[in-house]
Structure formats: structure tokens, C-alpha cells
Design a protein around this motif. Structure first.
Motif, PDB file in Angstrom:
ATOM      1  N   SER A  93      48.826  21.771   9.188  1.00 38.23           N
ATOM      2  CA  SER A  93      49.035  21.599   7.756  1.00 38.23           C
ATOM      3  C   SER A  93      48.452  20.265   7.339  1.00 38.23           C
ATOM      4  O   SER A  93      48.343  19.325   8.133  1.00 38.23           O
ATOM      5  CB  SER A  93      50.515  21.689   7.398  1.00 38.23           C
ATOM      6  N   ARG A 132      48.190  17.567   3.764  1.00 38.84           N
ATOM      7  CA  ARG A 132      48.713  17.265   2.428  1.00 38.84           C
ATOM      8  C   ARG A 132      47.930  16.114   1.824  1.00 38.84           C
ATOM      9  O   ARG A 132      47.659  15.117   2.499  1.00 38.84           O
ATOM     10  CB  ARG A 132      50.174  16.847   2.554  1.00 38.84           C
ATOM     11  N   LEU A 190      45.669  29.159   3.754  1.00 37.38           N
ATOM     12  CA  LEU A 190      45.940  29.171   2.314  1.00 37.38           C
ATOM     13  C   LEU A 190      46.008  27.734   1.804  1.00 37.38           C
ATOM     14  O   LEU A 190      46.519  26.846   2.495  1.00 37.38           O
ATOM     15  CB  LEU A 190      47.265  29.883   2.005  1.00 37.38           C
ATOM     16  N   LEU A 198      47.339  25.538  -1.463  1.00 37.04           N
ATOM     17  CA  LEU A 198      48.147  25.466  -2.691  1.00 37.04           C
ATOM     18  C   LEU A 198      47.752  24.220  -3.470  1.00 37.04           C
ATOM     19  O   LEU A 198      47.664  23.137  -2.890  1.00 37.04           O
ATOM     20  CB  LEU A 198      49.629  25.385  -2.308  1.00 37.04           C
ATOM     21  N   ASN A 219      48.969  22.241  -7.056  1.00 32.99           N
ATOM     22  CA  ASN A 219      49.882  22.223  -8.211  1.00 32.99           C
ATOM     23  C   ASN A 219      50.074  20.806  -8.730  1.00 32.99           C
ATOM     24  O   ASN A 219      50.024  19.853  -7.956  1.00 32.99           O
ATOM     25  CB  ASN A 219      51.243  22.837  -7.849  1.00 32.99           C
ATOM     26  N   PRO A 220      50.293  20.695 -10.059  1.00 37.97           N
ATOM     27  CA  PRO A 220      50.686  19.387 -10.585  1.00 37.97           C
ATOM     28  C   PRO A 220      52.101  19.074 -10.095  1.00 37.97           C
ATOM     29  O   PRO A 220      52.901  19.987  -9.879  1.00 37.97           O
ATOM     30  CB  PRO A 220      50.669  19.584 -12.103  1.00 37.97           C
ATOM     31  N   MET A 221      52.419  17.790  -9.936  1.00 36.18           N
ATOM     32  CA  MET A 221      53.791  17.409  -9.574  1.00 36.18           C
ATOM     33  C   MET A 221      54.574  17.066 -10.847  1.00 36.18           C
ATOM     34  O   MET A 221      55.597  16.388 -10.799  1.00 36.18           O
ATOM     35  CB  MET A 221      53.752  16.245  -8.589  1.00 36.18           C
ATOM     36  N   ARG A 247      50.097  13.181 -10.967  1.00 34.69           N
ATOM     37  CA  ARG A 247      49.733  13.507  -9.592  1.00 34.69           C
ATOM     38  C   ARG A 247      49.527  15.007  -9.412  1.00 34.69           C
ATOM     39  O   ARG A 247      50.271  15.808  -9.966  1.00 34.69           O
ATOM     40  CB  ARG A 247      50.843  13.064  -8.632  1.00 34.69           C
ATOM     41  N   LEU A 279      49.156  17.842  -6.273  1.00 38.05           N
ATOM     42  CA  LEU A 279      49.400  18.026  -4.839  1.00 38.05           C
ATOM     43  C   LEU A 279      48.491  19.118  -4.288  1.00 38.05           C
ATOM     44  O   LEU A 279      48.363  20.187  -4.885  1.00 38.05           O
ATOM     45  CB  LEU A 279      50.866  18.429  -4.630  1.00 38.05           C
ATOM     46  N   LYS A 310      48.171  21.199  -0.746  1.00 39.02           N
ATOM     47  CA  LYS A 310      48.786  21.463   0.559  1.00 39.02           C
ATOM     48  C   LYS A 310      48.058  22.637   1.185  1.00 39.02           C
ATOM     49  O   LYS A 310      47.982  23.722   0.588  1.00 39.02           O
ATOM     50  CB  LYS A 310      50.265  21.798   0.387  1.00 39.02           C
ATOM     51  N   ILE A 353      47.664  25.078   4.636  1.00 36.04           N
ATOM     52  CA  ILE A 353      48.179  25.457   5.956  1.00 36.04           C
ATOM     53  C   ILE A 353      47.239  26.493   6.566  1.00 36.04           C
ATOM     54  O   ILE A 353      46.579  27.250   5.854  1.00 36.04           O
ATOM     55  CB  ILE A 353      49.641  25.974   5.914  1.00 36.04           C
ATOM     56  N   GLY A 354      47.146  26.493   7.883  1.00 38.27           N
ATOM     57  CA  GLY A 354      46.268  27.453   8.554  1.00 38.27           C
ATOM     58  C   GLY A 354      45.869  26.946   9.923  1.00 38.27           C
ATOM     59  O   GLY A 354      46.609  26.224  10.570  1.00 38.27           O
ATOM     60  N   MET A 386      48.787  31.519  14.850  1.00 42.22           N
ATOM     61  CA  MET A 386      48.684  32.121  13.520  1.00 42.22           C
ATOM     62  C   MET A 386      47.469  33.040  13.435  1.00 42.22           C
ATOM     63  O   MET A 386      46.388  32.694  13.863  1.00 42.22           O
ATOM     64  CB  MET A 386      48.534  31.000  12.467  1.00 42.22           C
ATOM     65  N   GLY A 412      57.575  16.747  -7.488  1.00 41.48           N
ATOM     66  CA  GLY A 412      57.616  15.588  -8.356  1.00 41.48           C
ATOM     67  C   GLY A 412      59.029  15.403  -8.895  1.00 41.48           C
ATOM     68  O   GLY A 412      59.908  16.265  -8.707  1.00 41.48           O
ATOM     69  N   GLU A 472      60.595  18.378 -11.193  1.00 41.98           N
ATOM     70  CA  GLU A 472      60.412  19.806 -10.876  1.00 41.98           C
ATOM     71  C   GLU A 472      61.723  20.430 -10.382  1.00 41.98           C
ATOM     72  O   GLU A 472      62.326  19.947  -9.430  1.00 41.98           O
ATOM     73  CB  GLU A 472      59.319  19.972  -9.818  1.00 41.98           C
TER      74      GLU A 472
END
Lengths: 139, 139, 139
Positions: free
Chosen positions: A3, A5, A38, A40, A42-44, A131, A133, A135, A137-138, B1, C114, C117
Motif C-alpha cells: 500500500s 499513501r 486500485l 483511491l 479523495n479530498p480530505m 488536502r 489523499l 491511497k 493498494i495492490g 493478492m 480529514g 469527514e
């Protein structure tokens, strides 16, 4: 499973703006070393969106006008959220229409996109640091 | 995975249409051999949606009428995106309302759905070949 | 890769309601033992939403009024879905506006959020038991 970030920071000069962040997400993906998985984004924050659409100035003008008709900023007294002293109720609502996040497939180390897909940060209450974010994973 | 990727192709005869793709996604999931994980389904185009709702003809008629009132196709000159020579600004906007993608839990080798959940491809600028991406990760 | 699945049950006393489920999702995340990954939260029903926004009563009143203007419950005869004997066409449409699901990053064993959220269950056809699915994958 791996993962990764990363946060990016965005400060728009206007209250509302659409910022293409595709190349920044691609940079983070390359740094992650993840080839299949995948991603992801998103705004925080709860007065902003991340969404995928066209990088075309006319369309962004259409989004701006259309969103302002659906959930107008002014008069600010029309929204009960603004009774708290805020003036950004419309931004919370615009964010719901445009969505919070995107999840993108990662295939052979790349964002698995069609020809015209681009990732945007949609700001509805800007002029301060926000901010985003990422993230991944894979493997 | 493990990860598994598959594209399906859809060509609708009408400009707008809702197509139930649940059984195709289930077929791809079985082929993947993945038992526990997440399944992402998204159009690889920016004038279409993938969403989960009811397979009921009346509801689809309601979606069609309601979306057309919220973001009408005509007159096409009302949208700045169409100044580029396109006529599909409304399709880009309808796609934002209905959403781009769904992420579905995979449990014991199946889409982890409630009784009425069905996956739809929502076309807003059809009559040409479009691609839908299915990406599954898990074990 | 680990995966964890949990259902929570919600029954609202009113037709429409917004319920903060953040602490329940956090409890499920702790039980999963997953430290890095993704957490999917979605209703297993098609007349409800899961979304992320502000836990502020005025904003929820704004959402309620604004959604009711965009896709009114009454007169129920305006919607073709209700020709089937249902009266919840508006709920299916409100769910599309507010979205079906959220995907949240899991970092160091926590929802990677954040400051403001919060996760909400949005009910648009309540007064009966509904299920919310939480699926977490990662390590």
C-alpha cells in the motif's frame, strides 16, 4: 499486498475551481511501484470533490453555471447550515452532486483509463489550503 | 493478492439507455477465481455511468425524464462545451449526477448484494461502441 | 491479504433520515485487525445512500429540503415507478444524487479522514429494517 499513501495540497485563488490532478496522481502511482491494484483519490474536506470527466474549458463553464443554478451560493441566508456563521452550505451540496471520490483501476503500473478520462479536483469553497489523499493498494 | 481485468463492449441503438450488466459482471467474477475482495466497474468514457439501482422499466423512464429536465440535451447552444462542435455537453453532466463507477464487495466468490441491487450501464451519448472496465482484486 | 465483512442494521422512525455511522464503521475496522487497505461502506438497498459530509443539523435540513425540491415524494403519481404499486420512486432518485457507497482509505489501522469527514447513512424510504455492508480488505 503493498500500500502507498500520499497527500497533495491545493490552494485555489477563486472560491470555485476545477484543477486537473491526473499527472500528480500518475507520479504518485509510479513512486508506489504498484503494478496491479486500485487507486483511491479523495479530498480530505467536505466542500470539495474529486471526479473524472473531460479537460475542456467550455464543459467546466457549464458545470459552474449548472451547479450554481442547482445549489446557489447566494443569498446565503437560504441555507440553514449558514446559520452557524458559515457561508459554504452550497459547497457541501455541490460536492454531493459531483461526488466525493474516484476509485481507478491500476493495470501494468498505469491508471487504467479510456482516452478522455482525466481526474479533477473540484473546489467549491477555496482560497485556502486543502488536502487530497491518494491511497493505492495492490502488488 | 490476485487481480483480474476484463472489458465489455456496449453499443446502444439510442442516444440514451440503461443496460443491466449484472450477469456479465458475475461471469467475469467467476472467471477471476477471486473469492474475497473488491470489484470495480466503470465506463472508460466520460459521457456514461455505471450505477446500482432497480431493474424496473418505470423507474428507468423516471430517470430519463428527470435527467432530461435537470440537464436538457436541447437546445444544444445552451452549453459552452458544444461550442467545440460537440453536442453532448448534457451527457457529461448527466454522467456526474448518476456517478461514474461502482465498487462492489466480493464475498465467497459472489457479488455481495442485497435483494434488489443490480448493476447498470447508463448511456447518455450512445449509438457507438463503448467500453466498460471490470477490475477485481482480492484472493 | 486479509478481508473482513460486517453488516449493521438500521431502522429509522421517519421516512427520511441521516444517521452518523462513523463510530460503528471504526468499531468494525478495529475488529478486522487491518492496518493498511480500503474500506467499502454501502447500503444493501436501492433507496438509501452512504455518503461523507458534515455532522451539522442545519446542513442536514438543507439536504432534506433541497432533495425534496429536486425529486419530490408527492404527488406520487408523477413517477412511473409508482405505477407498480410502490410509492418510493423519489427515494431511488434521491439515492442517485447522494451516491450509493463510500470507499475510505485505511492507514495505520484508522479511517484516513480529514478533520470534518463523517460517514452517514442516508435513508429515503425508512421505517423498516435496512442493512449496511462494511467490507475491508488489506493487511
Amino acid at each position: 499486498m503493498k500500500s502507498h499513501r500520499h497527500e497533495i495540497t491545493i490552494e485555489t485563488k477563486t472560491r470555485r475551481a476545477f484543477v486537473n490532478i491526473t499527472s500528480e496522481v500518475e507520479k504518485v502511482l509510479r513512486a508506489s511501484g504498484i503494478r496491479e491494484g486500485l487507486c483511491l483519490v479523495n479530498p480530505m474536506h467536505i466542500s470539495a470533490s474529486v471526479f473524472i470527466n473531460d479537460d475542456e474549458r467550455g464543459l467546466h463553464a457549464d458545470f459552474e453555471r449548472w451547479l450554481e443554478e442547482l445549489a446557489p451560493h447566494a443569498p446565503t441566508e437560504q441555507w440553514r447550515h449558514n446559520d452557524t456563521g458559515e457561508d459554504n452550505a452550497d459547497a457541501h451540496i455541490k460536492r454531493q452532486i459531483m461526488g466525493r471520490e474516484v476509485v481507478v483501476a491500476v493495470t501494468e503500473g498505469k491508471l487504467d483509463f479510456g482516452t478522455w478520462e482525466q481526474i479533477f479536483y473540484g473546489e467549491f469553497d477555496g482560497r485556502r489550503q486543502k488536502r487530497v489523499l491518494i491511497k493505492i493498494i495492490g502488488e
